[in-house]
Design a protein around this motif. Structure first.
Motif, PDB file in Angstrom:
ATOM      1  N   LEU A 114      -4.189  11.586 -11.614  1.00 11.23           N
ATOM      2  CA  LEU A 114      -3.690  11.220 -12.944  1.00 11.23           C
ATOM      3  C   LEU A 114      -4.883  10.826 -13.804  1.00 11.23           C
ATOM      4  CD1 LEU A 114      -0.624   8.993 -11.992  1.00 11.23           C
ATOM      5  CD2 LEU A 114      -0.513  11.140 -13.229  1.00 11.23           C
ATOM      6  N   PRO A 115      -4.699  10.825 -15.152  1.00 11.27           N
ATOM      7  CA  PRO A 115      -5.803  10.354 -16.005  1.00 11.27           C
ATOM      8  C   PRO A 115      -6.237   8.958 -15.564  1.00 11.27           C
ATOM      9  CG  PRO A 115      -4.011  11.225 -17.347  1.00 11.27           C
ATOM     10  CD  PRO A 115      -3.521  11.218 -15.925  1.00 11.27           C
ATOM     11  N   LYS A 116      -7.558   8.724 -15.540  1.00 11.55           N
ATOM     12  CA  LYS A 116      -8.133   7.483 -15.015  1.00 11.55           C
ATOM     13  C   LYS A 116      -7.475   6.240 -15.621  1.00 11.55           C
ATOM     14  CE  LYS A 116     -12.824   5.598 -14.234  1.00 11.55           C
ATOM     15  NZ  LYS A 116     -12.364   4.264 -14.088  1.00 11.55           N
ATOM     16  N   GLU A 117      -7.162   6.269 -16.925  1.00 10.36           N
ATOM     17  CA  GLU A 117      -6.634   5.063 -17.592  1.00 10.36           C
ATOM     18  C   GLU A 117      -5.211   4.729 -17.142  1.00 10.36           C
ATOM     19  OE1 GLU A 117      -7.578   7.821 -19.059  1.00 10.36           O
ATOM     20  OE2 GLU A 117      -6.056   8.548 -20.465  1.00 10.36           O
ATOM     21  N   MET A 118      -4.519   5.702 -16.496  1.00 11.65           N
ATOM     22  CA  MET A 118      -3.161   5.412 -15.994  1.00 11.65           C
ATOM     23  C   MET A 118      -3.208   4.805 -14.589  1.00 11.65           C
ATOM     24  SD  MET A 118      -0.339   8.020 -17.353  1.00 11.65           S
ATOM     25  CE  MET A 118       0.805   6.650 -17.492  1.00 11.65           C
ATOM     26  N   THR A 125      -2.866  -4.059 -20.239  1.00  9.38           N
ATOM     27  CA  THR A 125      -1.830  -3.274 -19.550  1.00  9.38           C
ATOM     28  C   THR A 125      -1.445  -3.937 -18.233  1.00  9.38           C
ATOM     29  OG1 THR A 125      -2.849  -1.326 -20.518  1.00  9.38           O
ATOM     30  CG2 THR A 125      -1.219  -0.941 -18.801  1.00  9.38           C
ATOM     31  N   LEU A 126      -2.430  -4.465 -17.530  1.00  9.07           N
ATOM     32  CA  LEU A 126      -2.161  -5.141 -16.257  1.00  9.07           C
ATOM     33  C   LEU A 126      -1.232  -6.345 -16.472  1.00  9.07           C
ATOM     34  CD1 LEU A 126      -2.895  -4.956 -13.247  1.00  9.07           C
ATOM     35  CD2 LEU A 126      -4.735  -6.576 -13.676  1.00  9.07           C
ATOM     36  N   ALA A 127      -1.472  -7.094 -17.554  1.00  2.67           N
ATOM     37  CA  ALA A 127      -0.616  -8.242 -17.876  1.00  2.67           C
ATOM     38  C   ALA A 127       0.806  -7.758 -18.159  1.00  2.67           C
ATOM     39  CB  ALA A 127      -1.174  -8.992 -19.079  1.00  2.67           C
ATOM     40  N   THR A 164      10.534  12.390  -1.445  1.00  2.00           N
ATOM     41  CA  THR A 164       9.344  11.539  -1.560  1.00  2.00           C
ATOM     42  C   THR A 164       9.599  10.081  -1.181  1.00  2.00           C
ATOM     43  OG1 THR A 164       9.912  11.291  -3.886  1.00  2.00           O
ATOM     44  CG2 THR A 164       8.208  12.905  -3.342  1.00  2.00           C
ATOM     45  N   PHE A 165      10.798   9.744  -0.711  1.00  2.17           N
ATOM     46  CA  PHE A 165      11.080   8.353  -0.350  1.00  2.17           C
ATOM     47  C   PHE A 165      10.134   7.896   0.769  1.00  2.17           C
ATOM     48  CE2 PHE A 165      12.993   5.072   2.249  1.00  2.17           C
ATOM     49  CZ  PHE A 165      13.277   4.116   1.286  1.00  2.17           C
ATOM     50  N   GLY A 166       9.527   6.736   0.568  1.00  2.00           N
ATOM     51  CA  GLY A 166       8.672   6.150   1.596  1.00  2.00           C
ATOM     52  C   GLY A 166       7.259   6.710   1.643  1.00  2.00           C
ATOM     53  N   PHE A 167       6.995   7.752   0.833  1.00  2.00           N
ATOM     54  CA  PHE A 167       5.652   8.346   0.835  1.00  2.00           C
ATOM     55  C   PHE A 167       4.590   7.312   0.509  1.00  2.00           C
ATOM     56  CE2 PHE A 167       5.148  13.140   0.477  1.00  2.00           C
ATOM     57  CZ  PHE A 167       6.212  13.381   1.294  1.00  2.00           C
ATOM     58  N   ARG A 168       3.484   7.406   1.204  1.00  2.00           N
ATOM     59  CA  ARG A 168       2.317   6.608   0.828  1.00  2.00           C
ATOM     60  C   ARG A 168       1.511   7.472  -0.117  1.00  2.00           C
ATOM     61  NH1 ARG A 168       2.829   2.635   4.681  1.00  2.00           N
ATOM     62  NH2 ARG A 168       3.962   3.730   6.305  1.00  2.00           N
ATOM     63  N   ARG A 169       1.258   6.943  -1.312  1.00  2.00           N
ATOM     64  CA  ARG A 169       0.595   7.753  -2.327  1.00  2.00           C
ATOM     65  C   ARG A 169      -0.896   7.451  -2.446  1.00  2.00           C
ATOM     66  NH1 ARG A 169       5.165   8.562  -7.053  1.00  2.00           N
ATOM     67  NH2 ARG A 169       5.968  10.440  -6.056  1.00  2.00           N
ATOM     68  N   MET A 170      -1.663   8.525  -2.543  1.00  2.00           N
ATOM     69  CA  MET A 170      -3.081   8.409  -2.871  1.00  2.00           C
ATOM     70  C   MET A 170      -3.172   8.742  -4.344  1.00  2.00           C
ATOM     71  SD  MET A 170      -5.072   7.973  -0.085  1.00  2.00           S
ATOM     72  CE  MET A 170      -6.663   8.730  -0.436  1.00  2.00           C
ATOM     73  N   LEU A 171      -3.532   7.769  -5.159  1.00  2.00           N
ATOM     74  CA  LEU A 171      -3.694   8.012  -6.588  1.00  2.00           C
ATOM     75  C   LEU A 171      -5.182   8.095  -6.878  1.00  2.00           C
ATOM     76  CD1 LEU A 171      -1.169   5.786  -8.563  1.00  2.00           C
ATOM     77  CD2 LEU A 171      -1.150   8.248  -8.222  1.00  2.00           C
ATOM     78  N   ASN A 172      -5.622   9.247  -7.338  1.00  2.00           N
ATOM     79  CA  ASN A 172      -7.045   9.469  -7.619  1.00  2.00           C
ATOM     80  C   ASN A 172      -7.916   8.982  -6.454  1.00  2.00           C
ATOM     81  OD1 ASN A 172      -5.860  10.186  -9.996  1.00  2.00           O
ATOM     82  ND2 ASN A 172      -7.026   8.807 -11.293  1.00  2.00           N
ATOM     83  N   GLY A 173      -7.441   9.261  -5.239  1.00  2.00           N
ATOM     84  CA  GLY A 173      -8.233   8.932  -4.052  1.00  2.00           C
ATOM     85  C   GLY A 173      -8.050   7.518  -3.535  1.00  2.00           C
ATOM     86  N   PHE A 206       9.484   0.620 -19.516  1.00  2.00           N
ATOM     87  CA  PHE A 206       8.466  -0.008 -18.680  1.00  2.00           C
ATOM     88  C   PHE A 206       7.246   0.907 -18.539  1.00  2.00           C
ATOM     89  CE2 PHE A 206      12.514  -1.853 -17.635  1.00  2.00           C
ATOM     90  CZ  PHE A 206      12.228  -3.215 -17.560  1.00  2.00           C
ATOM     91  N   TYR A 207       6.099   0.270 -18.290  1.00  2.00           N
ATOM     92  CA  TYR A 207       4.849   1.026 -18.250  1.00  2.00           C
ATOM     93  C   TYR A 207       4.870   2.125 -17.194  1.00  2.00           C
ATOM     94  CZ  TYR A 207      -0.039   2.238 -18.043  1.00  2.00           C
ATOM     95  OH  TYR A 207      -1.210   2.942 -18.054  1.00  2.00           O
ATOM     96  N   PHE A 208       5.200   1.760 -15.975  1.00  2.00           N
ATOM     97  CA  PHE A 208       5.218   2.761 -14.895  1.00  2.00           C
ATOM     98  C   PHE A 208       6.534   3.543 -14.863  1.00  2.00           C
ATOM     99  CE2 PHE A 208       2.075  -0.052 -12.566  1.00  2.00           C
ATOM    100  CZ  PHE A 208       1.016   0.821 -12.743  1.00  2.00           C
ATOM    101  N   ASN A 209       7.645   2.832 -14.976  1.00  2.00           N
ATOM    102  CA  ASN A 209       8.963   3.439 -14.738  1.00  2.00           C
ATOM    103  C   ASN A 209       9.560   4.110 -15.963  1.00  2.00           C
ATOM    104  OD1 ASN A 209       8.696   2.351 -12.178  1.00  2.00           O
ATOM    105  ND2 ASN A 209       9.800   0.484 -12.718  1.00  2.00           N
ATOM    106  N   GLY A 210       8.945   3.895 -17.140  1.00  2.00           N
ATOM    107  CA  GLY A 210       9.461   4.492 -18.368  1.00  2.00           C
ATOM    108  C   GLY A 210      10.811   3.902 -18.731  1.00  2.00           C
TER     109      GLY A 210
END
Ligand SMILES: [Zn+2]
Length: 280
Positions: A114-118, A125-127, A164-173, A206-210
């Motif tokens: 994903l784009p680095k800023e996401m 954004t973290l707050a 995809t339930f339970g998948f462990r995700r690698m986001l940008n490594g 919401f930021y992640f969930n839209g």
């Protein structure tokens, strides 16, 4: 070792008080919903269970039969755990103890770029993300004391189940949290339906969930619908199974149009498709 001692000491009291000739041993995978029916002698009331410090409601099915849905959190460590069942007969309190043997879910991993800023969030954004987490947890901590769901749970949208339930995700490594819902790929603007009767307890962006909708089905059971284009309900609305609650979108952190469908049962993150298959 400790948990075994706990189980066996309770088993002794089960033998003197319980109804069944022997304790049940139930195998269940991480993220599964266990549907349990138990028969009792006539005149039994107020049946409940205790599993991993969570109170599990039992519902009356017939004069002598009660049933419960027990959620196994997707990250619950494999191994045996006691399920205590408590009920009243007259003024007496009785109990017995069964065992739920948790089996590893064998979830896959998935790499996403994903784009680095996401992925690497700036402090503002973290707050925001932390505030949103707290907001959704407050909702989960106050389920209605009344069961609103009835009968089968339906799949909320027609589409491609992505598994995809339970998948462990690698986001940008980088390794991230397990994926706590199931994704269903569907065209933009497809209607999203309420899986069962309930009360709308959260509608927000919401930021992640839209754009998101959360339904409280009562007594500790919630279903969640994320990444919507828009919601067509508002907080406080009562909905029936099959009623439209929104439209499929790709809002929040999504790579394409899909519905993220989640379920939470007595604080356990469970596969919503297990709700569909376990309630007949
Ligand atoms: Zn998802």
């Amino acid at each position: 070792m400790k948990s075994f001692i706990f189980v066996s000491s309770l088993l002794l009291s089960f033998l003197s008080e319980g109804l069944r000739a022997e304790a049940l041993s139930i195998k269940a995978k991480q993220g599964e919903v266990v549907s349990l029916s138990l028969k009792f002698e006539p005149g039994v009331r107020l049946v409940h269970g205790i599993f991993l410090n969570q109170k599990i409601p039992f519902f009356k099915k017939s004069a002598e039969e009660f049933f419960a849905l027990i959620g196994i959190d997707m990250a619950q460590a494999p191994g045996p755990q006691p399920l205590e069942v408590v009920w009243r007969k007259g003024e007496e309190v009785r109990r017995e103890v069964h065992v739920i043997d948790v089996i590893a879910g064998a979830f896959g991993t998935e790499a996403i770029t994903l784009p680095k800023e996401m992925v690497d969030l700036d402090p503002t954004t973290l707050a925001r993300v932390n505030d949103e987490k707290a907001q959704i947890l407050r909702v989960f901590n106050q389920s209605e004391d009344q069961r609103r769901w009835e009968g089968r749970f339906l799949v909320p949208v027609e589409g491609k189940i992505l598994g995809t339930f339970g998948f462990r995700r690698m986001l940008n490594g980088q390794l991230r949290n397990q994926h706590s819902g199931e994704d269903i790929g569907a065209p933009l603007e497809t209607s999203v339906l309420a899986s069962n009767d309930g009360k709308i307890v959260l509608v927000g962006d919401f930021y992640f969930n839209g754009h998101s909708v959360v339904i409280d089905h009562g007594m500790g059971l919630f279903t969640m619908y994320f990444h919507l284009l828009s919601a067509t309900v508002k907080e406080g609305d009562l909905v029936k199974r099959g009623e439209a609650i929104g439209l499929v979108g790709k809002s929040g952190r999504a790579t394409g149009p899909h519905l993220h469908w989640g379920a939470r049962l007595n604080s356990a993150r469970v596969n919503p498709f297990s709700l569909v298959s376990s309630v007949k």
